[in-house]
Design a protein around this motif. Structure first.
Motif, PDB file in Angstrom:
ATOM      1  N   HIS A   1       0.851  -1.180   0.000  1.00 28.96           N
ATOM      2  CA  HIS A   1       0.000   0.000   0.000  1.00 28.96           C
ATOM      3  C   HIS A   1       0.887   1.230   0.000  1.00 28.96           C
ATOM      4  CE1 HIS A   1      -3.712  -2.229   0.848  1.00 28.96           C
ATOM      5  NE2 HIS A   1      -2.949  -3.005   1.592  1.00 28.96           N
ATOM      6  N   PHE A   2       0.495   2.237  -0.814  1.00 24.94           N
ATOM      7  CA  PHE A   2       1.256   3.475  -0.832  1.00 24.94           C
ATOM      8  C   PHE A   2       1.296   4.040   0.569  1.00 24.94           C
ATOM      9  CE2 PHE A   2       1.516   8.095  -1.141  1.00 24.94           C
ATOM     10  CZ  PHE A   2       2.728   8.211  -1.817  1.00 24.94           C
ATOM     11  N   TRP A   3       2.500   4.436   1.006  1.00 25.07           N
ATOM     12  CA  TRP A   3       2.656   4.971   2.347  1.00 25.07           C
ATOM     13  C   TRP A   3       2.942   6.462   2.293  1.00 25.07           C
ATOM     14  CZ3 TRP A   3       7.204   4.505   6.141  1.00 25.07           C
ATOM     15  CH2 TRP A   3       6.765   4.730   7.445  1.00 25.07           C
ATOM     16  N   LYS A   4       3.969   6.860   1.519  1.00 20.53           N
ATOM     17  CA  LYS A   4       4.299   8.276   1.397  1.00 20.53           C
ATOM     18  C   LYS A   4       5.351   8.454   0.316  1.00 20.53           C
ATOM     19  CE  LYS A   4       7.766   8.069   5.085  1.00 20.53           C
ATOM     20  NZ  LYS A   4       8.191   8.623   6.367  1.00 20.53           N
ATOM     21  N   LEU A   5       5.650   9.713   0.003  1.00 24.48           N
ATOM     22  CA  LEU A   5       6.737  10.024  -0.904  1.00 24.48           C
ATOM     23  C   LEU A   5       8.020  10.118  -0.103  1.00 24.48           C
ATOM     24  CD1 LEU A   5       5.080  12.776  -3.112  1.00 24.48           C
ATOM     25  CD2 LEU A   5       5.489  10.393  -3.714  1.00 24.48           C
ATOM     26  N   GLY A   6       9.111   9.664  -0.686  1.00 19.61           N
ATOM     27  CA  GLY A   6      10.395   9.734  -0.011  1.00 19.61           C
ATOM     28  C   GLY A   6      11.344   8.684  -0.538  1.00 19.61           C
TER      29      GLY A   6
END
Length: 58
Positions: free
Chosen positions: A26-31
């Motif tokens: 699942h997409f968590w965040k940008l980085g």
């Protein structure tokens, strides 16, 4: 072969995804700080196999 455990993260240097209890990414965040690093193509392949979200990276 890359093996992910529940709660671990994977990134292509831009997008970070997390393996959840449902065993999908699942997409968590940008980085770019994650437990595992793969190429953009490698991340897309894993998302095709292990994601109900079907989010695509750019």
């Amino acid at each position: 072969m890359l093996v992910l455990g529940v709660g671990e993260t994977i990134t292509d240097g831009v997008h970070i995804y997390r393996l959840e209890d449902d065993l999908n990414l699942h997409f968590w965040k940008l980085g770019n700080k994650a437990d595992h690093y793969v190429s953009t193509a490698g991340l897309k392949l894993r998302l095709e196999i292990h994601s109900e979200d079907k989010n695509e990276t750019n």
